[in-house]
Design a protein around this motif. Structure first.
Motif, PDB file in Angstrom:
ATOM      1  N   GLN A 264       5.448   6.638  -5.133  1.00 38.52           N
ATOM      2  CA  GLN A 264       5.137   6.580  -3.691  1.00 38.52           C
ATOM      3  C   GLN A 264       6.388   6.055  -2.967  1.00 38.52           C
ATOM      4  OE1 GLN A 264       2.004   3.690  -3.333  1.00 38.52           O
ATOM      5  NE2 GLN A 264       0.916   4.488  -5.112  1.00 38.52           N
TER       6      GLN A 264
ATOM      7  N   ALA B 291      -3.574  -4.332   5.108  1.00 35.33           N
ATOM      8  CA  ALA B 291      -3.135  -3.574   3.919  1.00 35.33           C
ATOM      9  C   ALA B 291      -4.293  -3.382   2.942  1.00 35.33           C
ATOM     10  CB  ALA B 291      -1.985  -4.305   3.241  1.00 35.33           C
TER      11      ALA B 291
ATOM     12  N   CYS C 261       1.413  -5.802  -0.604  1.00 41.10           N
ATOM     13  CA  CYS C 261       2.701  -6.059  -1.262  1.00 41.10           C
ATOM     14  C   CYS C 261       3.613  -6.780  -0.271  1.00 41.10           C
ATOM     15  CB  CYS C 261       3.376  -4.742  -1.651  1.00 41.10           C
ATOM     16  SG  CYS C 261       2.339  -3.699  -2.640  1.00 41.10           S
TER      17      CYS C 261
ATOM     18  N   ARG D 257      -7.438  -3.270   3.655  1.00 35.33           N
ATOM     19  CA  ARG D 257      -8.391  -2.280   4.185  1.00 35.33           C
ATOM     20  C   ARG D 257      -7.853  -0.868   3.995  1.00 35.33           C
ATOM     21  NH1 ARG D 257      -8.904  -6.239   7.997  1.00 35.33           N
ATOM     22  NH2 ARG D 257      -7.367  -5.347   9.427  1.00 35.33           N
ATOM     23  N   LEU D 258      -6.528  -0.706   4.182  1.00 39.29           N
ATOM     24  CA  LEU D 258      -5.934   0.639   4.131  1.00 39.29           C
ATOM     25  C   LEU D 258      -5.619   1.080   2.707  1.00 39.29           C
ATOM     26  CD1 LEU D 258      -3.429   0.399   7.148  1.00 39.29           C
ATOM     27  CD2 LEU D 258      -5.513   1.778   7.034  1.00 39.29           C
ATOM     28  N   ARG D 259      -5.133   0.129   1.882  1.00 36.99           N
ATOM     29  CA  ARG D 259      -4.600   0.555   0.579  1.00 36.99           C
ATOM     30  C   ARG D 259      -5.166  -0.228  -0.597  1.00 36.99           C
ATOM     31  NH1 ARG D 259      -0.764   1.317   4.246  1.00 36.99           N
ATOM     32  NH2 ARG D 259      -0.209  -0.860   4.415  1.00 36.99           N
ATOM     33  N   GLY D 260      -5.987  -1.219  -0.325  1.00 32.49           N
ATOM     34  CA  GLY D 260      -6.595  -1.966  -1.428  1.00 32.49           C
ATOM     35  C   GLY D 260      -5.653  -2.925  -2.112  1.00 32.49           C
ATOM     36  N   ARG D 261      -4.432  -3.061  -1.556  1.00 37.42           N
ATOM     37  CA  ARG D 261      -3.518  -4.073  -2.099  1.00 37.42           C
ATOM     38  C   ARG D 261      -2.539  -4.466  -1.001  1.00 37.42           C
ATOM     39  NH1 ARG D 261       0.698  -0.664  -6.045  1.00 37.42           N
ATOM     40  NH2 ARG D 261       1.975   0.191  -4.370  1.00 37.42           N
TER      41      ARG D 261
ATOM     42  N   GLN E 113      -5.745  -9.312  -4.698  1.00 38.07           N
ATOM     43  CA  GLN E 113      -5.085  -8.026  -4.402  1.00 38.07           C
ATOM     44  C   GLN E 113      -3.680  -8.205  -3.832  1.00 38.07           C
ATOM     45  OE1 GLN E 113      -8.613  -8.277  -3.448  1.00 38.07           O
ATOM     46  NE2 GLN E 113      -8.881  -7.317  -5.471  1.00 38.07           N
TER      47      GLN E 113
ATOM     48  N   SER F 266       7.318   1.189   0.095  1.00 42.31           N
ATOM     49  CA  SER F 266       7.124   0.534   1.390  1.00 42.31           C
ATOM     50  C   SER F 266       6.338  -0.755   1.229  1.00 42.31           C
ATOM     51  CB  SER F 266       6.360   1.480   2.340  1.00 42.31           C
ATOM     52  OG  SER F 266       6.076   0.791   3.546  1.00 42.31           O
TER      53      SER F 266
ATOM     54  N   ASP G  81       4.332  -3.869   2.480  1.00 44.98           N
ATOM     55  CA  ASP G  81       3.482  -4.089   3.657  1.00 44.98           C
ATOM     56  C   ASP G  81       4.103  -5.133   4.579  1.00 44.98           C
ATOM     57  OD1 ASP G  81       1.242  -2.363   2.859  1.00 44.98           O
ATOM     58  OD2 ASP G  81       1.079  -3.794   1.183  1.00 44.98           O
TER      59      ASP G  81
END
Ligand code: 6PG
Length: 258
Positions: A135, A33, A41, A35-39, A70, A138, A140
């Motif tokens: 958004q 997560a 959840c 790497r893909l979104r910087g956070r 993060q 969703s 993670d």
């Protein structure tokens, strides 16, 4: 990964091995997560099953493999009790894990146990809507447990909350207890990228068999309604809980030295 189709059932020799696998899943999903979104959840379950996973995440090596700054922590459900009440799901996670890792209070989002149940549910939904800000909501990763009656989170058999298709969080009153709860609803749970149900112990063997290999009866077995629309569903269980499952190619038995 085929969309919405990946259901992984992994059986571990014991609760310790299952807990280590769950901690590994947390670390892997967090890394992906970030790497893909910087956070990252994550929503935590309540109950006792995740305790050992929490303890493992609070110590090396798992603790040192997470970029805690993060990580954003939510709960899949909560009892409507004060934060320091031993029945609070957040209280357990803080006590054995979150208070021991470098994560700030602003990254931890418990349900407000001091509010009346409906107000607490509305406030939690408002927090979620603000957090996901337009958004798709969703997560993670969502951890869930399985009750012996087939409930998950606070989504109980034959309860009206099973019909909820709009709200993301709802108040739950149970006839048999005077302990109201707040729960995420299935519309929100099933938007997660990954959902992992952690199930251990012989007491869960019957219900696990019914949920996974019995007839589809979601009102009696709400855990059957957990199905990420385009994500992955992991059942991480120990051999005791899996003892009544019929062996088939969908079930992977993980040995001790895996
Ligand atoms: C709760 C939980 C609940 C729990 C199951 C399993 O607040 O009680 O969210 O859904 O996960 O009841 O509980 P155990 O892990 O204690 O068996």
């Amino acid at each position: 990964m085929k969309l919405g189709a990946q259901v992984v059932i992994q059986v571990y020799p014991d609760k310790e091995a299952m807990s280590r696998a769950a901690a590994e899943l947390f670390v892997e999903q967090a890394g992906q997560a970030l790497r893909l979104r910087g956070r990252f959840c994550v929503a935590l379950s309540g109950g006792n099953t995740p305790r050992r996973m929490y303890e493992l995440l609070a110590q090396p090596p798992f603790r040192d493999r997470v970029a805690w700054a993060q990580v954003q922590v939510f709960w899949g459900d909560e009892r409507c009790v004060p934060a320091d009440d031993p029945r609070s799901n957040a209280h357990l996670a803080r006590q054995v894990w979150l208070d021991q890792v470098p994560i700030s209070p602003q990254q931890i989002h418990p349900v407000s146990g001091n509010l009346p149940p409906e107000a607490a549910a509305r406030a939690y939904e408002a927090l979620l809507k603000s957090f996901f800000a337009g958004q798709p909501p969703s997560f993670d990763l969502i951890f869930l447990g399985l009750g012996e009656d087939g409930h998950t989170a606070s989504l109980f058999p034959d309860h009206e909350v099973l019909n909820e298709q709009v709200r993301w969080a709802a108040e739950v009153y149970l006839a048999e207890t005077d302990l109201p709860r707040v729960t995420l609803t299935f519309p929100l749970i099933n938007q997660a990228a990954v959902v992992a149900l952690l199930v251990t112990g012989a007491a869960k063997a019957r219900v696990l068999k019914e949920v996974l290999q019995g007839p589809r009866e979601p009102r009696r077995l709400p855990a059957q309604l957990v199905h990420p629309q385009s994500g992955a569903l992991f059942w991480l269980v120990d051999q005791e809980a899996a003892s009544q499952l019929q062996k088939n190619p969908d079930i992977k038995f993980i040995s001790d030295d895996a």
